[in-house]
Design an enzyme around this catalytic site. Structure first.
Site, mmCIF file in Angstrom:
data_model
loop_
_atom_site.group_PDB
_atom_site.id
_atom_site.type_symbol
_atom_site.label_atom_id
_atom_site.label_comp_id
_atom_site.label_asym_id
_atom_site.label_seq_id
_atom_site.Cartn_x
_atom_site.Cartn_y
_atom_site.Cartn_z
ATOM 1 N N HIS A 132 1.342 2.252 4.262
ATOM 2 C CA HIS A 132 0.388 3.346 4.453
ATOM 3 C C HIS A 132 0.507 3.826 5.909
ATOM 4 C CE1 HIS A 132 -3.603 5.262 4.394
ATOM 5 N NE2 HIS A 132 -3.711 4.973 3.113
ATOM 6 N N LYS A 139 1.451 9.869 -5.054
ATOM 7 C CA LYS A 139 0.082 9.411 -4.797
ATOM 8 C C LYS A 139 -0.943 10.524 -4.942
ATOM 9 C CE LYS A 139 -2.830 7.587 -1.093
ATOM 10 N NZ LYS A 139 -2.889 6.981 0.252
ATOM 11 N N HIS A 162 -10.596 -2.732 1.029
ATOM 12 C CA HIS A 162 -10.788 -1.349 0.568
ATOM 13 C C HIS A 162 -11.567 -1.203 -0.735
ATOM 14 C CE1 HIS A 162 -8.942 2.957 0.810
ATOM 15 N NE2 HIS A 162 -10.214 2.879 1.161
ATOM 16 N N LYS A 167 -5.792 -5.942 3.709
ATOM 17 C CA LYS A 167 -6.651 -4.797 3.383
ATOM 18 C C LYS A 167 -7.470 -5.035 2.117
ATOM 19 C CE LYS A 167 -5.932 -0.227 1.393
ATOM 20 N NZ LYS A 167 -5.419 1.111 1.606
ATOM 21 N N CYS A 180 -5.933 4.225 -3.718
ATOM 22 C CA CYS A 180 -6.120 2.797 -3.408
ATOM 23 C C CYS A 180 -7.333 2.161 -4.061
ATOM 24 C CB CYS A 180 -6.253 2.590 -1.912
ATOM 25 S SG CYS A 180 -4.860 3.185 -0.985
ATOM 26 N N ASP A 185 0.845 -1.185 0.000
ATOM 27 C CA ASP A 185 0.000 0.000 0.000
ATOM 28 C C ASP A 185 0.890 1.249 0.000
ATOM 29 O OD1 ASP A 185 -2.264 1.460 0.153
ATOM 30 O OD2 ASP A 185 -2.869 0.819 2.144
ATOM 31 N N ASP A 186 0.783 2.074 -1.016
ATOM 32 C CA ASP A 186 1.536 3.341 -1.065
ATOM 33 C C ASP A 186 3.057 3.171 -1.177
ATOM 34 O OD1 ASP A 186 -0.990 4.309 -0.502
ATOM 35 O OD2 ASP A 186 -0.356 5.693 1.063
ATOM 36 N N ASP A 246 0.006 -0.662 -4.933
ATOM 37 C CA ASP A 246 -1.221 -0.156 -5.573
ATOM 38 C C ASP A 246 -1.015 1.175 -6.302
ATOM 39 O OD1 ASP A 246 -0.993 1.249 -3.188
ATOM 40 O OD2 ASP A 246 -3.069 0.945 -2.557
#
Ligand SMILES: *[C@@H]1O[C@H](CO)[C@@H](O)[C@H](O)[C@H]1NC(C)=O
Ligand SMILES: *[C@@H]1O[C@H](CO)[C@@H](O)[C@H](O)[C@H]1NC(C)=O
Ligand SMILES: *[C@@H]1O[C@H](CO)[C@@H](O)[C@H](O)[C@H]1NC(C)=O
Ligand SMILES: *[C@@H]1O[C@H](CO)[C@@H](O)[C@H](O)[C@H]1NC(C)=O
Ligand SMILES: *[C@@H]1O[C@H](CO)[C@@H](O)[C@H](O)[C@H]1NC(C)=O
Ligand SMILES: *[C@@H]1O[C@H](CO)[C@@H](O)[C@H](O)[C@H]1NC(C)=O
Length: 595
Positions: free
Chosen positions: A313, A391, A144, A142, A82, A42-43, A365
């Site tokens: 994240h 992002k 989401h 996760k 995301c 994530d990120d 992502d």
């Protein structure tokens, strides 16, 4: 919607019967279809890990994955946020095709576990395709992509309804609010809103007394009115304290609400932790995944594991013994902890002797978040290497060019790079191709090939051919900011919109929820900027509009865009409605027997 899915299953069976022989042929010498393990960060920025050039962060396990597999150096996310990016990953289709992209002034990701928006039931995911071929499937970590909609219990966006037979993790996103203690009972007397509320209550009670003195009501009636009035007062207090309907960001809730309503770990439909315990979350989901692999390693049917990290994240949480190990503070520790988890998953597969029959895919992502700061005002977002932006931005390379590694021991060449542009949306077509299942448009009778945006990159992974020319669209929320055209040795990128970066920076402000605006931008579509990324990775030297190269490329991309706009209809954004985006408390999963 439902008929489409039923048709899909029937069609799948037909396809299986029809192509039974070729599938058997493909599987010759193999016990069964290969297992598939997807690990998504994530990120995570492309400059954050060793095999993409970071010399100061230790990511030996991810580097090993790349050493033994194929590293994609121009791997592109369908969105720099995301929810839409993950939707594109699982469906091979741009999220704008099913309304999962924000509009002016709206949210851009799913915020609440209990809200109506998410990946629509009508979309067909990789997990569904693999389930139809007897795979055992699990989503861990996760999600989401939404969970509930319609009415309680009708979890139409949940992992289970998108082909994942098992789910363990959090349906929303981990947020900074999940950390720390947040008060429930607050009444800040210095705020006019609360002063007004209190005054209204006092006046109401005084009126009640006055009316009573005058009219001599029955005592029970007076008390009843008083209670009713006080309940109204408490509800108003709750609404202004824990919701944000009275502000521009009406979709928000208080920290307390986020922590208790969204910070939940679920196992299938059951709540197992509320609020979530952050430190150790990585080990917690890792335990579930390794057990899943062990449980299904020797089944007759193959498995598909989608392991979605909470890292990197915010909030930056660290498990026991993992803190202070990196040279880059809490952020670096997070990356190293995630790398450790990648190593545990790889070791589990190796120790079970199923390495040669397991396809791995590691991806982020979207790029690192440049604006994000920790509570001490220190940057804690990722590093996007050589690329501009991050992002939340539309077309800036740093927000969408992410690490992507495929590994299939003994089948793919080891330690090679593929430099031509590929997309996260290629995952589903590629995996289906690799495991010997017909392509998406054949599985879905009602979907034409050009409604599927990803393509199989199996031939690139096997190094059997070079990439075909290809166009990619880069959106910011629902707005198209740029187009990329890869042909031969060139990678052109034509910008139609540019962000209004803050002076001398490639970002928009500072703060945990600071992002560039997708709509308040410089519109340069009259004379687009054109770059050739093969010569200019930082997008600093636009090609002069005088040149024939510019005329040719811009002409082609403009006509591509106009064909696209004529043929692809974007439905209204799901984020557009208050009803969809707000916390729908009647959909909130509640813990019945939590400790
Ligand atoms: C490595 O990653 C860290 C953390 O994002 C970053 O601060 C640093 O600049 C990177 N170093 C290199 C050499 O890329
Ligand atoms: C799935 O399993 C069932 C029962 O074992 C079998 O009849 C069917 O052929 C299998 N389908 C595929 C696509 O392998
Ligand atoms: C994960 O499993 C290990 C070994 O079985 C155990 O020691 C550890 O407590 C587990 N961690 C969590 C967070 O469940
Ligand atoms: C599927 O079929 C319906 C009715 O025939 C049509 O409206 C729809 O556009 C088709 N395509 C998709 C992708 O659902
Ligand atoms: C931006 O850079 C220019 C040139 O280096 C400098 O003169 C200016 O003060 C900078 N502005 C800010 C806000 O830092
Ligand atoms: C582009 O053309 C204009 C006039 O048409 C000319 O003034 C300018 O110098 C040219 N620029 C380049 C980089 O060739």
């Amino acid at each position: 919607m439902v008929t489409r899915k039923v048709a899909c299953v029937i069609m799948t069976l037909l396809v299986v019967l029809r192509s039974g022989r070729s599938i058997e042929g493909h599987l010759e010498g193999q016990r069964r279809h290969p297992n598939v393990i997807v690990m998504i960060a994530d990120d995570l920025g492309i400059g954050d890990i060793g095999c993409y050039g970071n010399h100061t962060i230790n990511t030996p396990n991810i580097d090993k994955l790349a050493d033994e597999g194929v590293k994609l150096t121009q791997h592109l996310a369908p969105a720099a946020m995301c929810t839409p990016s993950r939707a594109g990953l699982l469906t091979a289709r741009y999220p704008f095709r099913y309304g999962l992209a924000g509009e002016y002034g709206t949210l851009r990701v799913a915020l609440h576990i209990a809200s109506q928006l998410g990946l629509p039931f009508s979309e067909f995911t990789l997990a569904e395709a693999l389930t139809a071929y007897n795979y055992t499937t699990a989503a861990v970590g996760k999600w989401h992509l939404g969970s509930n909609c319609g009415y309680f219990g009708n979890s139409c966006n949940s992992p289970k309804l998108h082909g994942f037979q098992h789910f363990y993790g959090t349906l929303g996103s981990l947020l900074e609010e999940c950390r720390g203690d947040h008060p429930f009972f607050v009444f800040p007397f210095d705020k006019p809103l609360y002063q007004g509320l209190f005054a209204a209550w006092i006046i109401g009670v005084a009126l009640l007394i006055a009316v009573n003195v005058k009219l001599q009501w029955k005592l029970s009636l007076v008390i009843g009115c008083g209670i009713f009035y006080t309940i109204l007062f408490v509800l108003s207090w709750f609404a202004v304290t824990h919701y944000r309907f009275h502000t521009k960001q009406w979709w928000q809730m208080s920290y307390w609400m986020h922590k208790y309503m969204n910070g939940i770990i679920m196992h299938n439909e059951e709540i197992v932790q509320q609020p979530i315990v952050l430190d150790g979350f990585t080990q917690n989901i890792l335990n579930y995944s390794t057990k899943f692999i062990e449980d299904h390693a020797t089944d007759d049917n193959p498995f598909f594991l989608y392991h979605s990290f909470g890292h990197v994240h915010t909030p930056m949480f660290i498990g026991p013994g993992m803190s202070g190990r990196s040279k880059h503070g809490r952020y670096g520790d997070n990356i190293e902890e995630m790398d450790m988890a990648v190593g545990v998953i790889m070791d589990t597969v190796r120790n079970l002797g199923i390495d040669h029959n397991t396809i791995f895919y590691f991806v982020s992502d979207h790029g690192g978040h440049l604006e994000v700061l920790d509570e001490n005002g220190q940057r804690i977002g990722g590093y996007n290497g050589l690329f501009k932006g991050g992002k939340g931005q539309g077309a800036a390379e740093g927000g969408i060019r992410v690490p992507g590694i495929y590994r299939w021991k003994g089948r793919f060449p080891a330690g090679v790079s593929v430099d031509s542009p590929t997309s996260l949306m290629d995952m589903m077509p590629t995996v289906l191709d690799l495991v010997g299942i017909p392509p998406v448009h054949e599985l879905m009778p009602n979907m034409s090939q050009n409604e599927v945006d990803g393509i199989s990159i199996a031939k690139l992974l096997f190094r059997q051919s070079n990439a075909e020319p290809r166009v990619f669209l880069h959106h910011c929320a629902k707005s198209i900011h740029a187009l990329r055209w890869a042909k031969e040795n060139y990678v052109y990128k034509m910008f139609l919109k540019r962000h209004k970066y803050h002076e001398n920076s490639t970002q928009c402000g500072w703060g945990i929820y600071a992002f560039c605006n997708c709509f308040d931008v410089w519109d340069i579509s009259d004379e687009p900027l054109l770059f050739d990324l093969s010569r200019d990775v930082y997008e600093d030297h636009p090609i002069s509009p005088n040149t024939s190269e510019y005329q040719e490329v811009v002409g082609y991309l403009r006509s591509y865009l106009s064909d696209w706009e004529d043929s692809v209809h974007y439905p209204p954004s799901q984020f557009n409605s208050v009803w969809n985006s707000m916390h729908s408390f009647w959909l909130q999963p509640v813990c019945v027997n939590c400790s």
